[in-house]
Write an enzyme that holds these catalytic residues in place. Structure first.
Site, short mmCIF file in Angstrom:
data_model
loop_
_atom_site.label_atom_id
_atom_site.label_comp_id
_atom_site.label_asym_id
_atom_site.label_seq_id
_atom_site.Cartn_x
_atom_site.Cartn_y
_atom_site.Cartn_z
N LEU A 11 0.84 -1.20 0.00
CA LEU A 11 0.00 0.00 0.00
C LEU A 11 0.87 1.25 0.00
CD1 LEU A 11 -2.77 1.34 0.13
CD2 LEU A 11 -2.63 1.18 2.63
N TYR A 12 1.98 1.23 0.75
CA TYR A 12 2.89 2.38 0.75
C TYR A 12 3.31 2.72 -0.67
CZ TYR A 12 7.30 4.92 1.11
OH TYR A 12 8.31 5.83 0.94
N ALA A 13 3.76 1.71 -1.41
CA ALA A 13 4.19 1.95 -2.79
C ALA A 13 3.02 2.44 -3.65
CB ALA A 13 4.78 0.67 -3.38
#
Length: 336
Positions: free
Chosen positions: A151-153
């Site tokens: 999700l960060y990416a």
């Protein structure tokens, strides 16, 4: 000139703010000093420059629309370096809403500020993690990055697309920088070098995922800052020769927008990184070899040829030297 820097209590943001102040710029810094990790470390970073008369600190959350609009309205920065974000790849599994609030909604508020006040250049942080399932090495900005694995990416990929749309619609020159594994003094306690150093000094085992076979483009923070500043001083333009064909992922052609990798072109295996740390500490590590973690990319390798052509970017600090500098800082800061 007046530069707005978000995340000035953060690892890279504090280094960028100091560099801008050292060269004579005026810096307006935003940070909410959240407790994702040691707030005392964040305060200590700020203390290095917060009393400089050319620095103004604003305690605000990027997700607070009115607060960010007020910052832009009161200070009217000429350029913006956006580095604030909810970091940490694995923390997203526990707190996904925080990532969207900070990294997506917060970035929208920064873009709106740039639009409303005709900012002449926005430089923003992306990440090598956007390459996700891509296995073609070295990673190139001209290749697809449509399959992030965390999700960060995904939030960082969203930032790239949001910035491109604003560059196209409102003519905001925007440069996205895909950082590759940044390390160095004043780093984040949740990153490998910090965790490994603490464990070795405590005589505890290091959790070494993928059995240490990771290869990473470890990049010393001063080399990152040099690239950020060089990019900040060279706003991109749209390509007047664009002929309506399929746009290149790195530059699009239709907007004043560019994406660059920024990192060290010489990847190092994780076990070699640990050996550098052992030599600097004068101690041997206890290794707990573990399998690959979900969401981890086995290898990263930065192709920085485009950034070299554009701004003359050439990293200067070897991993051996950079790890040694970190260890000296760590021993001094923690009296270790």
């Amino acid at each position: 000139m007046k530069v707005l820097v978000t995340g000035t209590a953060g690892f890279i943001g504090s280094h960028v703010a100091m560099r801008l102040l050292d060269r004579g710029d005026e810096v307006v810094g935003i940070d909410n000093l959240n407790d994702y990790y040691d707030v005392g470390l964040k305060q200590a970073r700020l203390d290095r420059f917060r009393h400089d008369p050319r620095y103004t600190h604003v305690h605000a959350d990027l997700a607070d629309r009115d607060a960010i609009a007020t910052v832009f309205g009161q200070h009217r920065p000429l350029r913006v370096v956006h580095l604030a974000a909810q970091a940490g790849v694995r923390y997203a599994a526990e707190n996904p809403h925080v990532y969207v609030s900070s990294n997506v909604t917060g970035f929208l508020h920064v873009l709106e500020g740039c639009r409303a006040h005709a900012v002449e250049h926005l430089v923003f942080a992306s990440t090598s993690s956007v390459y996700g399932a891509n296995r073609a090495m070295p990673f190139s900005e001209h290749a697809s990055a449509e399959h992030p694995l965390t999700l960060y990416a995904a939030t960082k990929k969203a930032n790239e697309q949001m910035a491109h749309s604003y560059a196209h619609l409102y003519g905001i020159p925007s440069t996205g920088l895909r950082f590759f594994t940044v390390y160095g003094p004043w780093g984040r306690p949740d990153m490998a070098l910090f965790l490994f150093t603490r464990a070795i000094l405590a005589g505890e085992p290091l959790k070494v995922f993928n059995h240490g076979r990771h290869r990473r483009s470890f990049t010393y923070v001063d080399d990152i800052v040099e690239g950020v500043i060089r990019c900040l001083d060279r706003p991109p333009t749209a390509d007047p020769a664009w002929n309506g064909m399929e746009p290149d992922p790195a530059l699009s052609g239709v907007a004043p927008f560019r994406l660059y990798n920024i990192g060290n072109e010489h990847p190092v295996e994780l076990l070699d990184y640990i050996r550098c740390l052992e030599r600097s500490l004068g101690r041997e590590a206890i290794l707990d070899m573990l399998p690959l973690q979900a969401g981890d990319v086995p290898d990263t390798e930065a192709d920085v040829s485009e950034l070299r052509r554009a701004v003359g970017y050439v990293p200067q600090v070897s991993v051996e030297e950079g790890v040694g500098r970190f260890v000296r800082w760590y021993r001094d800061y923690y009296r270790a």
